[in-house]
Design a protein around this motif. Structure first.
Motif, mmCIF file in Angstrom:
data_model
loop_
_atom_site.group_PDB
_atom_site.id
_atom_site.type_symbol
_atom_site.label_atom_id
_atom_site.label_comp_id
_atom_site.label_asym_id
_atom_site.label_seq_id
_atom_site.Cartn_x
_atom_site.Cartn_y
_atom_site.Cartn_z
ATOM 1 N N GLY A 38 -9.107 30.727 40.804
ATOM 2 C CA GLY A 38 -9.525 32.116 40.652
ATOM 3 C C GLY A 38 -10.913 32.298 40.079
ATOM 4 N N ILE A 39 -11.580 31.222 39.684
ATOM 5 C CA ILE A 39 -12.921 31.310 39.092
ATOM 6 C C ILE A 39 -13.919 30.656 40.036
ATOM 7 C CG2 ILE A 39 -14.413 30.635 37.175
ATOM 8 C CD1 ILE A 39 -12.387 32.651 36.321
ATOM 9 N N GLN A 69 -11.274 34.588 30.106
ATOM 10 C CA GLN A 69 -12.501 35.234 30.579
ATOM 11 C C GLN A 69 -12.983 36.311 29.613
ATOM 12 O OE1 GLN A 69 -9.744 34.490 32.301
ATOM 13 N NE2 GLN A 69 -10.066 34.651 34.523
ATOM 14 N N ASN A 70 -12.075 37.140 29.159
ATOM 15 C CA ASN A 70 -12.482 38.237 28.281
ATOM 16 C C ASN A 70 -12.952 37.738 26.919
ATOM 17 O OD1 ASN A 70 -12.034 40.236 30.149
ATOM 18 N ND2 ASN A 70 -9.936 40.651 29.481
ATOM 19 N N ASP A 123 -11.884 26.644 30.499
ATOM 20 C CA ASP A 123 -10.735 25.745 30.558
ATOM 21 C C ASP A 123 -10.203 25.450 29.152
ATOM 22 O OD1 ASP A 123 -8.962 24.124 32.149
ATOM 23 O OD2 ASP A 123 -9.977 22.382 31.317
ATOM 24 N N GLU A 124 -11.117 25.236 28.216
ATOM 25 C CA GLU A 124 -10.722 24.992 26.826
ATOM 26 C C GLU A 124 -9.993 26.206 26.262
ATOM 27 O OE1 GLU A 124 -10.748 22.144 23.662
ATOM 28 O OE2 GLU A 124 -11.671 21.958 25.639
ATOM 29 N N ARG A 134 -3.739 25.376 37.407
ATOM 30 C CA ARG A 134 -4.701 24.874 36.419
ATOM 31 C C ARG A 134 -4.152 23.692 35.631
ATOM 32 N NH1 ARG A 134 -5.943 24.772 31.297
ATOM 33 N NH2 ARG A 134 -3.965 25.744 30.734
ATOM 34 N N THR A 135 -2.858 23.653 35.434
ATOM 35 C CA THR A 135 -2.260 22.609 34.597
ATOM 36 C C THR A 135 -1.826 21.374 35.389
ATOM 37 O OG1 THR A 135 -0.030 23.557 34.795
ATOM 38 C CG2 THR A 135 -1.422 24.389 33.019
ATOM 39 N N TRP A 136 -2.116 21.335 36.691
ATOM 40 C CA TRP A 136 -1.720 20.192 37.512
ATOM 41 C C TRP A 136 -2.391 18.921 36.977
ATOM 42 C CZ3 TRP A 136 1.449 20.293 41.928
ATOM 43 C CH2 TRP A 136 1.529 19.088 42.629
ATOM 44 N N THR A 137 -1.643 17.831 36.885
ATOM 45 C CA THR A 137 -2.227 16.548 36.485
ATOM 46 C C THR A 137 -2.218 15.603 37.675
ATOM 47 O OG1 THR A 137 -0.078 15.810 35.644
ATOM 48 C CG2 THR A 137 -1.601 16.776 34.068
ATOM 49 N N TYR A 138 -3.386 15.028 37.954
ATOM 50 C CA TYR A 138 -3.571 14.162 39.117
ATOM 51 C C TYR A 138 -3.331 12.704 38.734
ATOM 52 C CZ TYR A 138 -5.804 18.244 41.212
ATOM 53 O OH TYR A 138 -6.060 19.494 41.694
#
Length: 760
Positions: A266-267, A415-416, A460-461, A532-536
């Motif tokens: 989304g970013i 974001q905000n 992300d942080e 976003r939390t997917w781990t590869y």
């Protein structure tokens, strides 16, 4: 060797292998259609079994449909035993006899690593050149020590390699599976479990090696990576488009590609900023700043907060809030998810107050009424549980209570919160004690400003600490959905195990998603990219010398196993900081397991490489790992000085270069890039629009394009026309080195100002 009899013999063998491929494709698709024809009938377990088999067959067919070109490219003849063919994938005929060996199989290693001194049990090696399905060339190498020659650079399959290098660029990177050299193959097959750094200068094939390593790992560690996939991170969207065909052509599709700017779902961080600001945003001091900023959203009031609920006054006490915060933090959940624990504790406390107040009031009223009526004590009968639940829900929806709770534990989006930090200097200053006043000042920007790539690791942080904002679905519906998904996964896993398909690229999680989601969201790549939390299972990072410490924190979060292939060149670094990979990896440095070096430049002629290294050395940035070019071309350098670079001078140079490529490669073949500084780009784009040639800005689809040196990173062209190199050098010596080393044939320099020192 192009002996007609040998060509005919190999053509018959290749025809037979292609027939096996065609038969397998048809067989997989027919069986898939037959299974899908049953539709959504039968028990849930039966449907899962059909989904498993249909998905497996479809994936196998898709894999084989991607490997048409150059399916067969080699043959090995052992000292003992029968010879065998090497190709993009492994194929067996209907009798289960191996007709084609997958290039990644251990038995295929000698095709890339055998030499006359170390034949690895082989008598000879043959390179087979194909055009479509036609055998057009054969090149044999006998591993006979009596014919071993001392060479500065030992090349295997030299004819096939040089033919590939001299072919015109197509706008997309091609795979090098047929011409992998020994030093490249050893890196591709390296037995490392954590971070492998591939240091390679321009033209050494480091990007191709990294992608082929990803394909090798997907083959070698199929079971592990099938469930998690591989992430490829590149420097630009143009670069990702440039390499997008490599892995599919090797039969691998379970790969997600991204830039740092698009890493977060989304970013799309497309804003621009000064490099100094981007460097500041990449500093690890942000970790403490962000943690403090998130903690500031959890506040204990100084005094009791009086809340009017109906006719009752309740007190939200600091002690209650402090205990609620403590309990929420102990959960270890992100801020927005832990808020529910905080809210529940506060609501329980307020409910107790309300019920106690109402009970005392009711008891007092009843006692007064009983006394007036001359009655004794009256016993009150309550359904305490149902009453408590009703009171609690009333308090949850009460505007005064909601406002007070939010002031103590405010839900926030990443974001905000980042926009607020940038837009309000006083707010930023509360948490930025490690940043001086000047640093804080240059971070200011209005709230509506676009995010930049350097903002992504900060977002992300923040997202890691904040979590998602509360959604509208109820806990009960979430639990029901989770339960249904778990059931679907269990049925899918049972079906996979029952049909012996566990080693494939289909997992229970993927099949469960296919059962409950649209087809567009069913692939591993789609699921991973949207989460976003997917781990590869593995991450490939190209042009890694440009990543900041905060970038590395984001990437490490996506691969807890630390299984990385890191690719780059210290000489191409934009800034002058960082003299070693250990320094540049920042928080990932402790996982660095091995550094590998590519020392041979295959792409760029020696004359161009020598000039590029002379210029960067004169600028105080000598290449820490110089490479040795295998090709020489005395006509590869042209330099022309003009009074001013105008439309006429560019038109003349461009016309000559187009004629040159037409002569070398054929009419309208070959690609040209006009490369300039970022500062000059708009000016030269306007100038190029006046020329009688089609000059675009797309390095993938336009035969002639104009771009800045940063965008050119990782790309290659037949010819490069360098415009005012001194301006590029002023921006970054690393950028000039990049720009000078993009061509495979010729570097043409057009300048009106003095050339940088070292230019001869």
């Amino acid at each position: 060797m192009n002996d007609p009899a040998e060509l005919a013999r190999e053509q018959a063998a290749v025809d037979g292998i292609y027939q096996v491929l065609d038969d397998a494709r048809i067989r997989y698709r027919q069986r898939q259609r037959q299974i899908q024809a049953h539709g959504a009938t039968g028990s849930p377990q039966n449907r899962s079994e059909r989904d498993v088999m249909a998905a497996h067959l479809g994936d196998q067919a898709a894999r084989l449909e991607q490997v048409e070109e150059h399916l067969v490219f080699g043959q090995l003849t052992p000292l003992q035993g029968e010879n065998f063919y090497i190709g993009r994938v492994g194929l067996q005929d209907e009798n289960h006899s191996q007709v084609l060996m997958d290039w990644r199989a251990r038995a295929a290693t000698p095709f890339y690593q055998a030499t006359a001194r170390h034949p690895l049990g082989m008598a000879s090696r043959r390179h087979i050149g194909l055009h479509r399905r036609q055998v057009i060339s054969l090149e044999d190498e006998a591993f006979d020590l009596s014919h071993a020659r001392d060479k500065q650079i030992e090349l295997q399959g030299e004819g096939a390699l040089l033919a590939a290098l001299q072919a015109g660029r197509s706008g997309h990177m091609g795979d090098i599976v047929a011409t992998i050299q020994g030093e490249q193959d050893r890196i591709i097959r390296a037995d490392t479990s954590q971070i492998l750094v591939i240091q390679g200068g321009p033209g050494t094939g480091k990007t191709a090696v990294a992608l082929h390593r990803a394909a090798f790992l997907l083959y070698e560690q199929a079971e592990r990576l099938a469930k998690s996939g591989v992430l490829v991170v590149g420097p630009s969207s143009a670069f990702l488009r440039y390499i997008e065909q490599v892995l599919p052509a090797l039969g691998e599709t379970g790969v997600v590609s991204s830039t740092m700017a698009t890493l977060l779902p989304g970013i799309h961080a497309e804003g621009k900023e000064h490099p100094k600001i981007a460097t500041l945003k990449g500093d690890l001091r942000w970790v403490k700043l962000i943690k403090r900023a998130v903690r500031s959203l959890q506040r204990v009031p100084d005094d009791n907060q009086i809340l009017l609920v109906g006719s009752s006054k309740l007190a939200l006490r600091p002690k209650t809030v402090k205990e609620a915060i403590r309990r929420a933090r102990l959960s270890g959940k992100p801020h927005n998810q832990a808020r529910e624990i905080f809210v529940n504790y506060v609501l329980d406390s307020l409910t107790d107050q309300y019920l106690d107040t109402e009970n005392r009031r009711e008891e007092a009223e009843l006692a007064a009424a009983a006394s007036t009526a001359g009655l004794g004590e009256i016993e009150i009968d309550r359904d305490s549980l149902s009453e408590r639940a009703l009171v609690r829900e009333d308090l949850r929806s009460n505007l005064n209570v909601r406002r007070a709770v939010n002031l103590c534990w405010l839900p926030y989006s990443a974001q905000n919160l980042l926009r607020r930090l940038y837009a309000y200097p006083a707010f930023l200053a509360r948490f930025a004690s490690e940043f001086n006043d000047t640093e804080q000042e240059i971070l200011y920007r209005p709230k509506q400003a676009e995010f930049t790539p350097a903002d992504v690791p900060l977002l992300d942080e923040l997202a890691e600490l904040l979590g998602d904002l509360p959604n509208s679905s109820s806990p009960s519906s979430q639990q029901a959905s989770a339960f249904a998904r778990k059931q679907e996964q269990s049925r899918a896993q049972a079906a996979i195990e029952g049909q012996g398909l566990g080693g494939g690229i289909v997992s229970a999680e993927i099949l469960a998603s296919r059962a409950g989601a649209s087809a567009e969201q069913s692939s591993l790549a789609e699921m991973a990219y949207q989460d976003r939390t997917w781990t590869y299972g593995h991450v490939v990072v190209d042009e890694a010398q440009e990543l900041s410490p905060m970038d590395w924190r984001s990437l490490l979060r996506r691969c807890p196993s630390r299984s990385f292939t890191v690719v780059g060149d210290l000489a191409q670094r934009i800034s002058s900081g960082g003299s070693s990979w250990h320094q540049l990896l920042g928080p990932a440095a402790d996982a660095l397991e091995e550094e590998a070096y590519l020392t041979v430049c295959y792409r760029t002629p020696k004359e161009i490489m020598d000039l590029a290294e002379q210029v960067t050395t004169a600028a105080g940035r000598p290449s820490p790992y110089p490479v040795q070019a295998v090709r020489q071309d005395p006509n590869s350098l042209l330099t022309e000085k003009v009074v001013t670079i105008d439309a006429a001078s560019v038109e003349q140079v461009l016309k000559e270069e187009l004629d040159y490529l037409d002569t070398c490669l054929g009419k309208d073949r070959g690609r040209i890039a006009l490369v300039c500084s970022q500062h000059d780009l708009v000016t030269f784009q306007h100038l190029s629009s006046q020329l009688p040639f089609k000059i675009g800005t797309d390095p993938i689809n336009d035969r002639v394009c104009i771009l800045d040196a940063v965008t050119a990173k990782g790309l290659e062209f037949d010819s490069v026309i360098l415009l005012e190199p001194s301006h590029i050098c002023a921006e970054s010596v690393g950028n000039l080195f990049v720009a000078m080393t993009r061509p495979t044939r010729r570097l043409v320099t057009l300048h009106s100002q003095e050339l940088p020192p070292g230019w001869k």
